[in-house]
Scaffold this motif. Structure first.
Motif, PDB file in Angstrom:
ATOM      1  N   PHE A 251      -1.574   1.821  -1.638  1.00 10.11           N
ATOM      2  CA  PHE A 251      -2.744   1.656  -2.519  1.00 10.11           C
ATOM      3  C   PHE A 251      -3.776   0.804  -1.800  1.00 10.11           C
ATOM      4  O   PHE A 251      -3.424  -0.211  -1.185  1.00 10.11           O
ATOM      5  CB  PHE A 251      -2.348   0.931  -3.812  1.00 10.11           C
ATOM      6  CG  PHE A 251      -1.435   1.725  -4.700  1.00 10.11           C
ATOM      7  CD1 PHE A 251      -1.912   2.823  -5.406  1.00 10.11           C
ATOM      8  CD2 PHE A 251      -0.100   1.364  -4.864  1.00 10.11           C
ATOM      9  CE1 PHE A 251      -1.082   3.546  -6.250  1.00 10.11           C
ATOM     10  CE2 PHE A 251       0.737   2.081  -5.701  1.00 10.11           C
ATOM     11  CZ  PHE A 251       0.249   3.170  -6.395  1.00 10.11           C
TER      12      PHE A 251
ATOM     13  N   ALA B 119       3.486   0.606  -1.400  1.00  8.83           N
ATOM     14  CA  ALA B 119       4.332   0.578  -2.601  1.00  8.83           C
ATOM     15  C   ALA B 119       5.615   1.377  -2.422  1.00  8.83           C
ATOM     16  O   ALA B 119       6.633   1.085  -3.051  1.00  8.83           O
ATOM     17  CB  ALA B 119       3.554   1.112  -3.803  1.00  8.83           C
TER      18      ALA B 119
ATOM     19  N   PRO C 125      14.109  -4.472  -9.218  1.00 12.06           N
ATOM     20  CA  PRO C 125      13.312  -5.487  -9.913  1.00 12.06           C
ATOM     21  C   PRO C 125      11.886  -5.008 -10.178  1.00 12.06           C
ATOM     22  O   PRO C 125      11.434  -4.023  -9.588  1.00 12.06           O
ATOM     23  CB  PRO C 125      13.315  -6.671  -8.943  1.00 12.06           C
ATOM     24  CG  PRO C 125      13.669  -6.095  -7.621  1.00 12.06           C
ATOM     25  CD  PRO C 125      14.486  -4.876  -7.868  1.00 12.06           C
ATOM     26  N   SER C 126      11.207  -5.712 -11.041  1.00 14.33           N
ATOM     27  CA  SER C 126       9.817  -5.406 -11.346  1.00 14.33           C
ATOM     28  C   SER C 126       9.001  -5.433 -10.047  1.00 14.33           C
ATOM     29  O   SER C 126       9.166  -6.325  -9.220  1.00 14.33           O
ATOM     30  CB  SER C 126       9.308  -6.466 -12.333  1.00 14.33           C
ATOM     31  OG  SER C 126       7.976  -6.197 -12.628  1.00 14.33           O
ATOM     32  N   GLY C 127       8.174  -4.408  -9.853  1.00 11.92           N
ATOM     33  CA  GLY C 127       7.340  -4.351  -8.650  1.00 11.92           C
ATOM     34  C   GLY C 127       8.006  -3.649  -7.478  1.00 11.92           C
ATOM     35  O   GLY C 127       7.424  -3.544  -6.397  1.00 11.92           O
ATOM     36  N   SER C 128       9.239  -3.131  -7.668  1.00 13.82           N
ATOM     37  CA  SER C 128       9.955  -2.511  -6.537  1.00 13.82           C
ATOM     38  C   SER C 128       9.488  -1.081  -6.248  1.00 13.82           C
ATOM     39  O   SER C 128       9.877  -0.496  -5.240  1.00 13.82           O
ATOM     40  CB  SER C 128      11.470  -2.551  -6.781  1.00 13.82           C
ATOM     41  OG  SER C 128      11.797  -1.926  -7.994  1.00 13.82           O
ATOM     42  N   GLY C 129       8.715  -0.488  -7.171  1.00 16.26           N
ATOM     43  CA  GLY C 129       8.156   0.842  -6.889  1.00 16.26           C
ATOM     44  C   GLY C 129       8.678   1.954  -7.785  1.00 16.26           C
ATOM     45  O   GLY C 129       8.395   3.129  -7.545  1.00 16.26           O
ATOM     46  N   LYS C 130       9.412   1.593  -8.841  1.00 12.00           N
ATOM     47  CA  LYS C 130      10.033   2.611  -9.715  1.00 12.00           C
ATOM     48  C   LYS C 130       8.984   3.518 -10.376  1.00 12.00           C
ATOM     49  O   LYS C 130       9.072   4.743 -10.312  1.00 12.00           O
ATOM     50  CB  LYS C 130      10.887   1.922 -10.807  1.00 12.00           C
ATOM     51  CG  LYS C 130      11.947   0.977 -10.261  1.00 12.00           C
ATOM     52  CD  LYS C 130      12.763   0.347 -11.369  1.00 12.00           C
ATOM     53  CE  LYS C 130      11.990  -0.575 -12.309  1.00 12.00           C
ATOM     54  NZ  LYS C 130      11.496  -1.805 -11.657  1.00 12.00           N
ATOM     55  N   THR C 131       7.995   2.898 -11.021  1.00 12.88           N
ATOM     56  CA  THR C 131       6.965   3.681 -11.713  1.00 12.88           C
ATOM     57  C   THR C 131       6.140   4.494 -10.716  1.00 12.88           C
ATOM     58  O   THR C 131       5.819   5.660 -10.965  1.00 12.88           O
ATOM     59  CB  THR C 131       6.058   2.749 -12.547  1.00 12.88           C
ATOM     60  OG1 THR C 131       6.871   2.125 -13.546  1.00 12.88           O
ATOM     61  CG2 THR C 131       4.933   3.506 -13.224  1.00 12.88           C
ATOM     62  N   THR C 132       5.835   3.884  -9.578  1.00 12.25           N
ATOM     63  CA  THR C 132       5.075   4.597  -8.538  1.00 12.25           C
ATOM     64  C   THR C 132       5.827   5.856  -8.115  1.00 12.25           C
ATOM     65  O   THR C 132       5.229   6.929  -7.956  1.00 12.25           O
ATOM     66  CB  THR C 132       4.850   3.669  -7.314  1.00 12.25           C
ATOM     67  OG1 THR C 132       4.222   2.463  -7.772  1.00 12.25           O
ATOM     68  CG2 THR C 132       3.974   4.314  -6.271  1.00 12.25           C
TER      69      THR C 132
ATOM     70  N   PHE D 135      -1.828  -1.802   0.231  1.00 12.64           N
ATOM     71  CA  PHE D 135      -0.515  -2.306  -0.153  1.00 12.64           C
ATOM     72  C   PHE D 135       0.469  -1.143  -0.109  1.00 12.64           C
ATOM     73  O   PHE D 135       0.204  -0.080  -0.681  1.00 12.64           O
ATOM     74  CB  PHE D 135      -0.571  -2.899  -1.569  1.00 12.64           C
ATOM     75  CG  PHE D 135       0.767  -3.324  -2.079  1.00 12.64           C
ATOM     76  CD1 PHE D 135       1.314  -4.549  -1.727  1.00 12.64           C
ATOM     77  CD2 PHE D 135       1.505  -2.488  -2.906  1.00 12.64           C
ATOM     78  CE1 PHE D 135       2.571  -4.929  -2.187  1.00 12.64           C
ATOM     79  CE2 PHE D 135       2.753  -2.860  -3.377  1.00 12.64           C
ATOM     80  CZ  PHE D 135       3.294  -4.091  -3.014  1.00 12.64           C
TER      81      PHE D 135
ATOM     82  N   VAL E  53      -6.132  -2.100  -1.391  1.00 13.94           N
ATOM     83  CA  VAL E  53      -6.377  -3.405  -2.043  1.00 13.94           C
ATOM     84  C   VAL E  53      -7.269  -4.239  -1.132  1.00 13.94           C
ATOM     85  O   VAL E  53      -6.961  -4.383   0.045  1.00 13.94           O
ATOM     86  CB  VAL E  53      -5.067  -4.211  -2.330  1.00 13.94           C
ATOM     87  CG1 VAL E  53      -4.691  -4.213  -3.781  1.00 13.94           C
ATOM     88  CG2 VAL E  53      -3.904  -3.771  -1.477  1.00 13.94           C
TER      89      VAL E  53
HETATM   90  N1  LIG Z   1      -2.836   1.484  -8.544  1.00 15.37           N
HETATM   91  C1  LIG Z   1      -2.311   0.463  -7.857  1.00 15.37           C
HETATM   92  N2  LIG Z   1      -3.070  -0.281  -7.013  1.00 15.37           N
HETATM   93  C2  LIG Z   1      -2.535  -1.283  -6.291  1.00 15.37           C
HETATM   94  N3  LIG Z   1      -1.238  -1.649  -6.339  1.00 15.37           N
HETATM   95  C3  LIG Z   1      -0.430  -0.954  -7.160  1.00 15.37           C
HETATM   96  C4  LIG Z   1      -0.914   0.136  -7.955  1.00 15.37           C
HETATM   97  N4  LIG Z   1       0.126   0.634  -8.675  1.00 15.37           N
HETATM   98  C5  LIG Z   1       1.201  -0.112  -8.344  1.00 15.37           C
HETATM   99  N5  LIG Z   1       0.872  -1.059  -7.438  1.00 15.37           N
HETATM  100  C6  LIG Z   1       1.778  -2.043  -6.846  1.00 15.37           C
HETATM  101  O1  LIG Z   1       2.914  -1.363  -6.314  1.00 15.37           O
HETATM  102  C7  LIG Z   1       4.105  -2.126  -6.532  1.00 15.37           C
HETATM  103  C8  LIG Z   1       5.101  -1.279  -7.290  1.00 15.37           C
HETATM  104  O2  LIG Z   1       4.651  -1.096  -8.630  1.00 15.37           O
HETATM  105  P1  LIG Z   1       5.466  -0.286  -9.696  1.00 15.37           P
HETATM  106  O3  LIG Z   1       5.831   1.039  -9.138  1.00 15.37           O
HETATM  107  O4  LIG Z   1       4.698  -0.315 -10.944  1.00 15.37           O
HETATM  108  O5  LIG Z   1       6.803  -1.179  -9.821  1.00 15.37           O
HETATM  109  P2  LIG Z   1       7.973  -1.131 -10.907  1.00 15.37           P
HETATM  110  O6  LIG Z   1       7.769   0.063 -11.795  1.00 15.37           O
HETATM  111  O7  LIG Z   1       9.230  -1.068 -10.110  1.00 15.37           O
HETATM  112  O8  LIG Z   1       7.876  -2.432 -11.659  1.00 15.37           O
HETATM  113  C9  LIG Z   1       3.682  -3.383  -7.304  1.00 15.37           C
HETATM  114  O9  LIG Z   1       3.561  -4.448  -6.394  1.00 15.37           O
HETATM  115  C10 LIG Z   1       2.344  -2.998  -7.891  1.00 15.37           C
HETATM  116  O10 LIG Z   1       1.514  -4.127  -8.055  1.00 15.37           O
END
Ligand SMILES: Nc1ncnc2c1ncn2[C@@H]1O[C@H](COP(=O)(O)OP(=O)(O)O)[C@@H](O)[C@H]1O
Ligand SMILES: [Mg+2]
Length: 254
Positions: free
Chosen positions: A33, A42, A61-68, A40, A35
């Motif tokens: 992404f 992900a 953990p939170s921020g590990s990339g699951k949702t991405t 960054f 930034v």
């Molecule tokens: N659109 C975006 N722009 C910049 N950073 C992003 C974006 N989406 C996610 N991130 C970053 O990517 C990392 C993984 O996010 P995410 O997949 O939401 O984690 P999880 O679902 O595991 O908590 C995080 O550090 C988040 O801040």
């Protein structure tokens, strides 16, 4: 007799082949992404296959990339590098409309925040994917009633989300996710807003649907209660897969 036996064999081979088919194939996935002035990372070096009928979870953990990663599989965001193939569609080279069509016809989504339309009843919320898929009204009614029965909400068909508990809202969202019998359901932290009792109830419903419909499920979660039910756990850390375990005997019921 012989013919019948060989037909049976063919049928069982067909089932075997089907269950071995990959619903998702991810190769050398990189997601960055922008930034500030840089970027960054992900997701990095992600290579994964998911087979038909799997009940699997991305855990970390939170921020590990699951949702991405779920967003990549759902075709909601494109990779920086690598390929993502879902239900035989190459998402990188598919058009926006082709991806939207794949989601509409063959995929279901469950979110932490339910995402129900507040002015619609349970029936109307669950009916939405069928309207989008242009299913005629009589068939819609039949499918909605069946899906709502699967999640045990038949007595709430005419209720609106504000009249439901959190667990009931999530069960409505599950009915909406599976009403069109999708091949693949993506569930992002589906129990994050629920107490233990409701979380177990939700997971038992999803385990049953996975078995009855042969729908593949991919969860994103850091909830221990979900992990007990998963048949495969993929660990993510800092955007990379660190472990990928098949669970021989997951918990099927309380
Ligand atoms: N659109 C975006 N722009 C910049 N950073 C992003 C974006 N989406 C996610 N991130 C970053 O990517 C990392 C993984 O996010 P995410 O997949 O939401 O984690 P999880 O679902 O595991 O908590 C995080 O550090 C988040 O801040
Ligand atoms: Mg997340």
């Amino acid at each position: 007799m012989l013919i019948r036996a060989s037909t049976r064999l063919m049928q069982s081979k067909k089932r075997e082949n089907m269950s071995n088919k990959n619903v998702v194939e991810i190769q050398n996935l990189l997601k960055q992404f922008p930034v500030g002035g840089g970027f960054f990372t992900a997701l990095k070096d992600v290579n994964l296959q998911f087979k038909t009928g799997e009940f699997s979870g991305l855990v970390g953990p939170s921020g590990s990339g699951k949702t991405t990663l779920l967003n990549q599989i759902g075709g909601l965001d494109s990779p920086t590098e690598g390929s993502v193939n879902v239900l035989n569609m190459d998402l990188v080279n598919a058009s926006h409309n082709q991806r939207a069509d794949l989601r509409k016809t063959k995929m279901g989504f469950i979110f932490q925040s339910y995402n129900l339309l507040p002015v619609y009843t349970v029936f109307e919320n669950v009916e939405l994917p069928l309207i989008l898929n242009k299913i005629e009204s009589k068939k819609r009614k039949e499918l909605v009633e069946q899906a709502v029965e699967w999640v045990g909400l038949t007595d709430k068909l005419e209720s609106r989300p504000s009249q439901l508990s959190g667990g009931e809202c999530q069960r409505t969202a599950i009915a909406r996710a599976i009403v069109h019998k999708p091949a693949l359901v993506l569930a992002d932290e589906p129990t994050a807003n629920l107490d233990a009792k409701n979380s177990h109830q939700i997971m038992k419903i999803l385990v049953n649907l996975n078995q009855e419909l042969d729908t593949s499920f991919i969860f994103a979660t850091h909830d221990e209660k979900i992990m007990e039910y998963l048949k495969r756990i993929i660990h993510l850390d800092d955007g990379q897969v660190t472990q990928d375990d098949i669970i021989e005997k997951p918990k099927m019921s309380l």
